[in-house]
Design a protein around this motif. Structure first.
Motif, short mmCIF file in Angstrom:
data_model
loop_
_atom_site.label_atom_id
_atom_site.label_comp_id
_atom_site.label_asym_id
_atom_site.label_seq_id
_atom_site.Cartn_x
_atom_site.Cartn_y
_atom_site.Cartn_z
N UNK A 54 1.17 5.32 -0.67
CA UNK A 54 -0.19 4.60 -1.10
C UNK A 54 -0.70 4.83 -2.07
N UNK B 191 -8.34 3.28 0.64
CA UNK B 191 -7.06 3.55 -0.44
C UNK B 191 -7.48 3.96 -1.54
N UNK B 192 -8.91 3.94 -2.48
CA UNK B 192 -9.38 4.38 -3.21
C UNK B 192 -9.92 5.50 -2.93
N UNK C 25 -3.92 2.58 -6.02
CA UNK C 25 -4.25 1.28 -6.29
C UNK C 25 -3.31 0.94 -6.42
N UNK D 79 -12.31 -0.10 -8.31
CA UNK D 79 -11.93 -1.35 -7.22
C UNK D 79 -12.83 -2.49 -7.84
N UNK E 285 -8.81 7.77 -0.52
CA UNK E 285 -7.22 8.64 -0.10
C UNK E 285 -6.75 8.88 -1.39
N UNK F 194 -2.53 -1.85 -4.37
CA UNK F 194 -3.83 -2.79 -4.75
C UNK F 194 -3.54 -3.06 -5.20
N UNK G 284 -1.83 0.03 7.47
CA UNK G 284 -1.01 -0.83 6.08
C UNK G 284 0.09 -1.69 6.50
N UNK H 123 -6.38 -8.66 -2.85
CA UNK H 123 -7.16 -8.29 -4.56
C UNK H 123 -7.04 -8.86 -5.31
N UNK I 11 -6.01 4.64 8.21
CA UNK I 11 -4.82 4.35 6.41
C UNK I 11 -3.36 3.59 6.63
N UNK J 289 -10.89 -1.86 3.35
CA UNK J 289 -9.90 -1.54 2.81
C UNK J 289 -9.68 -0.78 1.53
N UNK J 290 -9.62 -1.29 0.77
CA UNK J 290 -9.56 -1.22 -0.64
C UNK J 290 -10.14 0.15 -0.96
#
Lengths: 170, 170
Positions: free
Chosen positions: A9, B51-52, A11, B68, B54, A14, B116, A20, B112, B47-48
């Motif tokens: 997980x 992740x960020x 960035x 992001x 996290x 992403x 995935x 994205x 999360x 979702x993005x």
DNA sequence: TGTTGATTGACAGTATACTGACGATCTAGG
DNA sequence: CCTAGATCGTCAGTATACTGTCAATCAACA
């Protein structure tokens, strides 16, 4: 045999994801369009709608949504704004009381002629950072991908179908 | 010498324009994402953001927007919704009363992990119609283009800058 | 220290985008 | 003719996305 480990997980994952990149590129494209066209008070969507109405005078809203691959609900407000700016007009269809036909006004035709150079500049700027050969490659692949994924979107493009009833004597 | 004639006003020109293709592809990408992830009640943007957060626990909203490449205003409502779903929580920063720090909740970390695989499937589906070699080419060019056009968007990506103050000991 | 300037989160306003529903209307079948 | 189903424009609701503004707060400097 070892099972594949779960993806990390990060960035970086992403930033490299197609979804994205598509979102990011769209943001950039809109930004460049608005910058080049700011003196015209037209959004990319409104521009596309004007072109479509210019190309198919007397089209109705539902068919217009198919021709530019737009949600019908969204299109309602777009049409409203274009009408408020006096770029298009709506006329009731004599043979079907549900339908309202769309036409460019003189004002709309004029703004279209004027804005086109700015739009061309915007489109060129979006690809400018790439080498010419890469631009062609990218556009070619994108055309393919959008076409092959057409049915995956909620409002698939129906360029031909939409026009069967429009002065083509289908 | 003759000047170049004005470009014709046709739908074909619109269909081949980079801006149109980017918008269309984004629509398709979101549509596929939502389809694969519908049982999770998470949008691509949410979702993005998860992740960020996290990856960078304790990040604040402004820095998150840079990480992001999101508008700060938009991010406000995204955070609100994630908080309402109990996926993240906001804590005031002790040393700066303006800032609220963002953390994943257990619920957020769990969703999360679960989502995935669905996201991976969605990302794969977006490119599926292309040949593997073409997928790589397209992604390579897109990464380049987004990176080189970074400053053209209103909210450029600032992955590193944004994290200087976050436990990296500047 | 006291004021200036920058930053932060929040808000109002506009414009896509999609879901789902609705009444009005048209079309087809019986 | 008359009803069942389809279509048309519209609307309510949700979610990005951006512009511009604001009060509260912080940092830097005279």
């Amino acid at each position: 045999m070892p099972s594949k480990p779960p993806p990390p997980i990060t960035m970086e994952a992403v930033y490299a994801a197609p979804g994205y990149l598509f979102r990011r590129m769209q943001q950039i494209a809109v930004s460049i369009f608005m910058e080049e066209c700011k003196r015209f008070d037209l959004t990319p969507v409104q521009y596309a709608a004007l072109i479509a109405i210019h190309t198919h005078p007397g089209i109705d809203a539902t068919r217009l949504s198919a021709v530019i691959a737009f949600d019908r609900s969204t299109l309602g407000s777009v049409i409203e704004r274009l009408e408020a700016k006096d770029y298009i007009e709506r006329k009731p269809a004599p043979e079907d009381k549900r339908i309202k036909l769309l036409y460019l006004t003189k004002s709309g035709a004029a703004i279209l002629r004027e804005i086109i150079p700015a739009v061309e500049r915007a489109q060129a700027r979006m690809l400018e950072p790439l080498k010419p050969a890469d631009r062609k490659t990218l556009m070619g692949l994108l055309v393919q991908l959008v076409d092959l994924n057409n049915e995956a979107s909620r409002v698939p493009l129906r360029a031909e179908d939409a026009l069967e009833h429009l002065g083509k004597g289908g």
